[in-house]
Design an enzyme around this catalytic site. Sequence first.
Site, mmCIF file in Angstrom:
data_model
loop_
_atom_site.group_PDB
_atom_site.id
_atom_site.type_symbol
_atom_site.label_atom_id
_atom_site.label_comp_id
_atom_site.label_asym_id
_atom_site.label_seq_id
_atom_site.Cartn_x
_atom_site.Cartn_y
_atom_site.Cartn_z
ATOM 1 N N TYR A 151 1.012 -1.241 0.009
ATOM 2 C CA TYR A 151 0.010 -0.129 -0.133
ATOM 3 C C TYR A 151 0.865 1.108 0.066
ATOM 4 O O TYR A 151 1.650 1.244 1.021
ATOM 5 C CB TYR A 151 -0.639 0.041 1.256
ATOM 6 C CG TYR A 151 -1.890 1.159 1.421
ATOM 7 C CD1 TYR A 151 -2.863 1.421 0.475
ATOM 8 C CD2 TYR A 151 -1.514 2.228 2.435
ATOM 9 C CE1 TYR A 151 -3.737 2.660 0.825
ATOM 10 C CE2 TYR A 151 -2.418 3.097 2.393
ATOM 11 C CZ TYR A 151 -3.317 3.438 1.886
ATOM 12 O OH TYR A 151 -4.231 4.409 1.952
ATOM 13 N N ASP A 246 9.360 2.649 -0.824
ATOM 14 C CA ASP A 246 8.399 3.510 0.021
ATOM 15 C C ASP A 246 8.743 3.390 1.581
ATOM 16 O O ASP A 246 8.260 1.980 1.967
ATOM 17 C CB ASP A 246 7.035 3.118 -0.227
ATOM 18 C CG ASP A 246 5.954 3.627 0.679
ATOM 19 O OD1 ASP A 246 6.181 3.975 1.647
ATOM 20 O OD2 ASP A 246 4.808 3.260 0.260
ATOM 21 N N LYS A 274 5.292 9.213 8.468
ATOM 22 C CA LYS A 274 5.219 8.687 9.817
ATOM 23 C C LYS A 274 6.317 9.170 10.796
ATOM 24 O O LYS A 274 6.591 10.276 11.452
ATOM 25 C CB LYS A 274 5.224 7.151 9.918
ATOM 26 C CG LYS A 274 4.008 6.592 8.912
ATOM 27 C CD LYS A 274 3.507 5.286 9.106
ATOM 28 C CE LYS A 274 2.610 4.868 8.198
ATOM 29 N NZ LYS A 274 1.317 5.236 8.377
#
Length: 439
Positions: A151, A246, A274
């Site tokens: 994702y 990613d 994050k």
Amino acid sequence: MTTTPQTSRTKLSQEAFVQASKVMPGGVSSPVRAYKSVGCDPIFAKSGSGCIVTDIDDNDYIDYVGSYGPLILGHCPDSVVAAMTKAARKGSSFGMPTEAETKLANMVIDAIDSVDQVRFVNSGTEATMSAIRLARAATNKPCIIKCTGCYHGHSDGLLVEAGSGALTLGHPSSPGVPATITDNTLLLPYNDLAAAEKLFAQKADQIAGIILEPIAGNMGTIPPAPGYLQGLRDLCDKHNAILIFDEVMTGFRVHRGCAQTLYGITPDLTCLGKVIGGGMPCAAYGGKAELMQLMAPAGPVYQAGTLSGNPLAMAAGIATLTEVLDPENGVYENLEALSARLQSGLEVAAKTANVPVTVQRVGSMLTCFFTPTANSPVTCFDDVSKCDTEKFATFFRTMLDEGVLLPPSQYETWFVSHAHDEATIDKTIAAAGKAFAAM
Ligand code: HOZ
């Protein structure tokens, strides 16, 4: 889905959810928060402190959601709160450059060898979307490879066979995304180098790059197979394609130099989020200067944002990385020790209760997969899809009742923070023992 009636213990959360559902689709600002796949209503957060989150009914929980990754230091670490408070007093947003951006950029560049320059954005979705635009511009080719079950946020071209909430809710590919866009997204099974070689052999002249999570975290925690990342690096080198890692979830989480340093692989572009925002909306993408110089205004590839590099987010990121990267603090060593204790405790508890599980972990990222047989490695989406999500849901609800908050999906990663300690890990293991025994 088996559901259990909710008790008065979470009465205020249930009422809050009714009110929220009247004014927001599904009652939430992001689908993963709705607990749809675990058969109960979500609990509403009131406050957090260290590794504990407190709901609006005043129940305390040991927190392994950690805001889905950012809270590596736990809730409200003093240094981060102080830095944000100081920044807020000076101004929350300017639409002008600040020196804090340069400072955080330098911290990222010093920590990650593959990154010479960084562009700050507001979310992981923006980071991956922009990195892909850059890869296409740099190669003048249209197609991007992504892996099934990974994702990379919710931009149109990447919402194909996606993990995380999309998978949990049963919409891995979303309506509303035109086929003309996803035609340029090529899919591969994670950890399957032979499939990647075959795809490059067929379409190398069309492939701008590969984007992947170097450790998959959005279908549960799945480490890369030995040689897999290097194999992708070699394919990209051979075929003039851009390798995009990613690292929104893994960046500064699994190693001070991110997953790429842990595995010794140099991507062309890295997406971060994050942890670098310390709990504030902040993400970034970066890479070698010759690539990054293609971005506007240095070059012609456009990407922008009113709140990008926001001073509060920069302050939270700087304070977080300062603490995390200081070797004196031993953050990564502590995370490794606590997380290893949790993993082995869960394995023993499951075995004692005769419940087959496979606990996979890299550093402080961990997933307890309810696999058909015990200790059977989960390496790709096909393996993930054989896990028993009903069993996970039952486990989740018992853990919640026992005061342990897990991400509400079999397809998510649990995060241990520096604010956890041996006592809270042991409480978690004891709770898991009860949850396994009750299955
Ligand atoms: N990457 C996050 C969890 N897998 C996303 C959280 C969200 O969608 O809210």
